[in-house]
Design a protein around this motif. Sequence first.
Motif, PDB file in Angstrom:
ATOM      1  N   VAL A  22       0.843  -1.188   0.000  1.00 37.00           N
ATOM      2  CA  VAL A  22       0.000   0.000   0.000  1.00 37.00           C
ATOM      3  C   VAL A  22       0.881   1.242   0.000  1.00 37.00           C
ATOM      4  CG1 VAL A  22      -1.874   1.213   1.193  1.00 37.00           C
ATOM      5  CG2 VAL A  22      -1.687  -1.288   1.383  1.00 37.00           C
ATOM      6  N   GLY A  23       0.617   2.149  -0.935  1.00 39.11           N
ATOM      7  CA  GLY A  23       1.360   3.403  -1.017  1.00 39.11           C
ATOM      8  C   GLY A  23       0.435   4.584  -0.777  1.00 39.11           C
ATOM      9  N   VAL A  24       0.835   5.480   0.130  1.00 38.76           N
ATOM     10  CA  VAL A  24       0.020   6.663   0.427  1.00 38.76           C
ATOM     11  C   VAL A  24       0.929   7.877   0.528  1.00 38.76           C
ATOM     12  CG1 VAL A  24      -1.910   7.525   1.812  1.00 38.76           C
ATOM     13  CG2 VAL A  24      -1.226   5.120   2.011  1.00 38.76           C
ATOM     14  N   VAL A  25       0.450   8.981  -0.004  1.00 37.36           N
ATOM     15  CA  VAL A  25       1.250  10.199   0.065  1.00 37.36           C
ATOM     16  C   VAL A  25       1.433  10.617   1.532  1.00 37.36           C
ATOM     17  CG1 VAL A  25      -0.737  11.779  -0.181  1.00 37.36           C
ATOM     18  CG2 VAL A  25       1.545  12.504  -0.930  1.00 37.36           C
ATOM     19  N   ASP A  26       2.662  11.058   1.833  1.00 40.53           N
ATOM     20  CA  ASP A  26       3.001  11.530   3.178  1.00 40.53           C
ATOM     21  C   ASP A  26       3.437  12.985   3.032  1.00 40.53           C
ATOM     22  OD1 ASP A  26       3.936  12.016   5.706  1.00 40.53           O
ATOM     23  OD2 ASP A  26       5.184  10.213   5.826  1.00 40.53           O
ATOM     24  N   PRO A  27       2.460  13.904   3.090  1.00 39.63           N
ATOM     25  CA  PRO A  27       2.755  15.304   2.736  1.00 39.63           C
ATOM     26  C   PRO A  27       3.824  15.933   3.632  1.00 39.63           C
ATOM     27  CG  PRO A  27       0.373  14.927   3.000  1.00 39.63           C
ATOM     28  CD  PRO A  27       1.066  13.716   3.522  1.00 39.63           C
ATOM     29  N   ALA A  28       3.843  15.565   4.914  1.00 37.67           N
ATOM     30  CA  ALA A  28       4.789  16.179   5.841  1.00 37.67           C
ATOM     31  C   ALA A  28       6.226  15.920   5.403  1.00 37.67           C
ATOM     32  CB  ALA A  28       4.566  15.644   7.257  1.00 37.67           C
ATOM     33  N   ARG A  29       6.439  14.783   4.717  1.00 37.65           N
ATOM     34  CA  ARG A  29       7.796  14.435   4.273  1.00 37.65           C
ATOM     35  C   ARG A  29       7.980  14.641   2.772  1.00 37.65           C
ATOM     36  NH1 ARG A  29       7.373   9.447   7.419  1.00 37.65           N
ATOM     37  NH2 ARG A  29       8.578   9.618   9.326  1.00 37.65           N
ATOM     38  N   SER A  30       6.941  15.111   2.094  1.00 40.98           N
ATOM     39  CA  SER A  30       6.977  15.167   0.619  1.00 40.98           C
ATOM     40  C   SER A  30       7.426  13.828   0.055  1.00 40.98           C
ATOM     41  CB  SER A  30       7.922  16.273   0.125  1.00 40.98           C
ATOM     42  OG  SER A  30       7.504  17.520   0.623  1.00 40.98           O
ATOM     43  N   SER A  31       6.843  12.757   0.591  1.00 37.71           N
ATOM     44  CA  SER A  31       7.230  11.417   0.182  1.00 37.71           C
ATOM     45  C   SER A  31       5.983  10.540   0.086  1.00 37.71           C
ATOM     46  CB  SER A  31       8.226  10.847   1.200  1.00 37.71           C
ATOM     47  OG  SER A  31       8.711   9.582   0.776  1.00 37.71           O
ATOM     48  N   VAL A  32       6.209   9.270  -0.177  1.00 36.83           N
ATOM     49  CA  VAL A  32       5.123   8.287  -0.209  1.00 36.83           C
ATOM     50  C   VAL A  32       5.479   7.211   0.806  1.00 36.83           C
ATOM     51  CG1 VAL A  32       3.790   6.679  -1.631  1.00 36.83           C
ATOM     52  CG2 VAL A  32       4.787   8.720  -2.679  1.00 36.83           C
ATOM     53  N   ASN A  33       4.521   6.850   1.656  1.00 38.24           N
ATOM     54  CA  ASN A  33       4.775   5.772   2.604  1.00 38.24           C
ATOM     55  C   ASN A  33       4.279   4.448   2.012  1.00 38.24           C
ATOM     56  OD1 ASN A  33       5.639   4.984   5.387  1.00 38.24           O
ATOM     57  ND2 ASN A  33       3.547   4.190   5.386  1.00 38.24           N
ATOM     58  N   PHE A  34       5.067   3.405   2.199  1.00 40.17           N
ATOM     59  CA  PHE A  34       4.694   2.074   1.687  1.00 40.17           C
ATOM     60  C   PHE A  34       4.634   1.068   2.829  1.00 40.17           C
ATOM     61  CE2 PHE A  34       6.508   4.152  -2.065  1.00 40.17           C
ATOM     62  CZ  PHE A  34       5.535   3.857  -3.016  1.00 40.17           C
ATOM     63  N   ALA A  35       3.631   0.185   2.769  1.00 37.63           N
ATOM     64  CA  ALA A  35       3.490  -0.868   3.784  1.00 37.63           C
ATOM     65  C   ALA A  35       2.817  -2.078   3.141  1.00 37.63           C
ATOM     66  CB  ALA A  35       2.654  -0.363   4.961  1.00 37.63           C
ATOM     67  N   PRO A  36       3.355  -3.292   3.379  1.00 43.47           N
ATOM     68  CA  PRO A  36       2.747  -4.491   2.788  1.00 43.47           C
ATOM     69  C   PRO A  36       1.425  -4.839   3.474  1.00 43.47           C
ATOM     70  CG  PRO A  36       4.996  -4.914   3.600  1.00 43.47           C
ATOM     71  CD  PRO A  36       4.551  -3.612   4.174  1.00 43.47           C
ATOM     72  N   ALA A  37       0.472  -5.304   2.682  1.00 45.53           N
ATOM     73  CA  ALA A  37      -0.819  -5.754   3.202  1.00 45.53           C
ATOM     74  C   ALA A  37      -1.222  -7.021   2.457  1.00 45.53           C
ATOM     75  CB  ALA A  37      -1.886  -4.675   3.022  1.00 45.53           C
TER      76      ALA A  37
END
Lengths: 191, 191
Positions: A22-37
């Motif tokens: 799962v990829g979701v935008v992480d605005p505070a870091r100007s990045s994308v967070n990824f986590a397996p599901a």
Amino acid sequence: MSSAGSEREAAYFYYPRPVAVVGVVDPARSSVNFAPATWMTPLATDPPLLGVCLSPATYTHHLILASGEFTLSFLEHRHAGLVARIGRLSGRDVDKVAALSLEVRRAETVEGGFLAEAYVAVECSLVSRHQTGDQTLMVGEVQRVHAEEDVFDRGGVLRVDRICPLLYLGGGRFVGTDHSLLVQPDPGSTP
Amino acid sequence: MSSAGSEREAAYFYYPRPVAVVGVVDPARSSVNFAPATWMTPLATDPPLLGVCLSPATYTHHLILASGEFTLSFLEHRHAGLVARIGRLSGRDVDKVAALSLEVRRAETVEGGFLAEAYVAVECSLVSRHQTGDQTLMVGEVQRVHAEEDVFDRGGVLRVDRICPLLYLGGGRFVGTDHSLLVQPDPGSTP
């Protein structure tokens, strides 16, 4: 059929299952967070909906509620180590893209992105959510499907002669498919 | 990543998935109706919940609402033909147990039963349901898990060296796992 293992949670009976990162935008870091599901299922075809089950304690849960969107990246078996590394870190602590040098492809309909290694990735907008016990089922409508060439046949079926999808077994273990076991008992039947 | 296949439903991207044969008591026939399902996911561990996605048009949907319970039977790859035969018939037309000479094990906590061929089967009580697009997500609480001996290791992980689980690929095709691909990249990581 023995009575051994007849307790309610004696076994991870619902595995193996495909891993969706799962990829979701992480605005505070100007990045994308990824986590397996792996607790994921299609939910409807019209409109195309799918559900991903997440603990409210996770950073991914927090980010999806904030952005209202997410991506899913599906990886091959050879990327088991990468998926394990992504799963070991928490996005609360680190920017995984930086920490793991992840290559991210920009999404088209959502702010985030998906993993460049994915053989197929989808972009979803969050349309609803349901509390189920200690988890939340995030319901996403599929807005885009990105597939590597020749990954699916003309009928849309995964070419397991070319792609060995990563399947989770539980307990930190993964397995893959054996394409020599491909069978089609009856052309007209679809479970 | 090509832009080919970028439509919303270009591919069965969510397969392969384990096949769960749903069993529900059919009181009018004094039988149990069975139907394969692959749109299924765990939903919570406390209590142990799982969701099965069904079309309201199906006989299984009708029976689950009437009885408030169901079973799931998980079969090995060698039973692909049996699953295809079960999927081809509708319980509206025939008693599949009689038509296909299915061997049924009586459940303990629900009225129905599960398939004798299953390497693992679970009994569920319906606790809620959610409409998702054109489908219904039936949420069941797991009441019993029946497992053949030596199917799961002591940690509850499926022994793919002994069991080759049946996985659905879409388009009437099935595949199995390759146990030589079992990997555990990091003992502590669980996606």
